[in-house]
Enzyme design. Structure first.
Site, PDB file in Angstrom:
ATOM      1  N   ARG A  88      -3.510  91.639  55.520  1.00 30.85           N
ATOM      2  CA  ARG A  88      -4.303  91.938  56.708  1.00 30.85           C
ATOM      3  C   ARG A  88      -5.743  91.444  56.553  1.00 30.85           C
ATOM      4  O   ARG A  88      -6.366  91.629  55.518  1.00 30.85           O
ATOM      5  CB  ARG A  88      -4.305  93.442  56.859  1.00 30.85           C
ATOM      6  CG  ARG A  88      -4.498  94.167  58.099  1.00 30.85           C
ATOM      7  CD  ARG A  88      -3.946  93.769  59.407  1.00 30.85           C
ATOM      8  NE  ARG A  88      -2.616  94.220  59.734  1.00 30.85           N
ATOM      9  CZ  ARG A  88      -1.686  93.438  60.281  1.00 30.85           C
ATOM     10  NH1 ARG A  88      -1.911  92.180  60.495  1.00 30.85           N
ATOM     11  NH2 ARG A  88      -0.526  93.913  60.609  1.00 30.85           N
ATOM     12  N   GLY A 140      -8.649  94.529  49.647  1.00 35.21           N
ATOM     13  CA  GLY A 140      -8.007  93.580  48.740  1.00 35.21           C
ATOM     14  C   GLY A 140      -7.962  92.173  49.306  1.00 35.21           C
ATOM     15  O   GLY A 140      -8.216  91.188  48.604  1.00 35.21           O
ATOM     16  N   CYS A 141      -7.658  92.073  50.580  1.00 31.62           N
ATOM     17  CA  CYS A 141      -7.556  90.761  51.235  1.00 31.62           C
ATOM     18  C   CYS A 141      -8.918  90.080  51.300  1.00 31.62           C
ATOM     19  O   CYS A 141      -9.024  88.866  51.158  1.00 31.62           O
ATOM     20  CB  CYS A 141      -6.945  90.904  52.623  1.00 31.62           C
ATOM     21  SG  CYS A 141      -5.264  91.563  52.568  1.00 31.62           S
ATOM     22  N   THR A 142      -9.961  90.867  51.502  1.00 32.31           N
ATOM     23  CA  THR A 142     -11.313  90.317  51.537  1.00 32.31           C
ATOM     24  C   THR A 142     -11.706  89.798  50.152  1.00 32.31           C
ATOM     25  O   THR A 142     -12.229  88.684  50.032  1.00 32.31           O
ATOM     26  CB  THR A 142     -12.314  91.380  52.035  1.00 32.31           C
ATOM     27  OG1 THR A 142     -11.929  91.769  53.364  1.00 32.31           O
ATOM     28  CG2 THR A 142     -13.728  90.846  52.049  1.00 32.31           C
ATOM     29  N   ALA A 196      -9.725  86.513  49.563  1.00 32.88           N
ATOM     30  CA  ALA A 196     -10.237  85.403  50.370  1.00 32.88           C
ATOM     31  C   ALA A 196     -11.603  84.934  49.867  1.00 32.88           C
ATOM     32  O   ALA A 196     -11.859  83.730  49.774  1.00 32.88           O
ATOM     33  CB  ALA A 196     -10.331  85.819  51.835  1.00 32.88           C
TER      34      ALA A 196
END
Length: 153
Positions: free
Chosen positions: A39, A44-46, A49
């Site tokens: 998402r 975590g995704c931030t 990325a």
């Protein structure tokens, strides 16, 4: 059956944040880091990325293309890309077709609940279109440098 190293990477066509069609087959001749993430704008995704963003010039100098895929829509990707100045495309797999083809979509458990979602997996695809390496246990904080070490190794 899940994908293995040496398998031909499943081809796909997905739209990026700007509505451009990205085809994996068009990238033949280049190595590709294809990372699936749950998402936009989640912790975590931030981290993951931003790790790719911070190492982007190192990837670029090796001629490696980075593609992020989630089930988010283009508007969410656009906000995420702008907020964190991500220099690589995020692709919209809203129906999870590509994530399923890569075995990166399925049952997840979080805080006692079960639901279907995208698994954090990464595939390094060789210039010949075959899968070179698969990461199924990803630590978002160090993932970009871990892959870079593999690519340079």
């Amino acid at each position: 059956m899940s994908l293995q190293v040496g398998d031909l990477a499943p081809d796909f066509s997905l739209l990026d944040t700007h509505g451009n069609l990205v085809r994996l087959s068009d990238l033949r001749g280049q190595r590709v880091v294809l990372y699936f993430y749950p998402r936009d704008n989640t912790p975590g995704c931030t981290k993951e990325a931003c790790g790719f963003r911070d190492a982007y010039l190192d990837y670029e100098s090796q001629g490696v293309v980075i593609l992020g895929i989630s089930t988010d829509h283009a508007k969410a990707h656009a906000k995420f890309t702008t907020k964190y100045q991500l220099p690589f495309p995020l692709l919209c797999d809203e129906d999870a077709t590509v994530a399923q083809a890569y075995g990166s979509y399925g049952l997840k458990k979080f805080m006692g609940k079960e639901f279907m979602g995208v698994h954090r997996h990464t595939f390094v695809i060789g210039s010949d279109g075959t899968i070179e390496k698969i990461y199924r246990k990803v630590k978002p904080e160090s993932h970009a440098t871990e892959i870079l070490a593999h690519l340079l190794g």
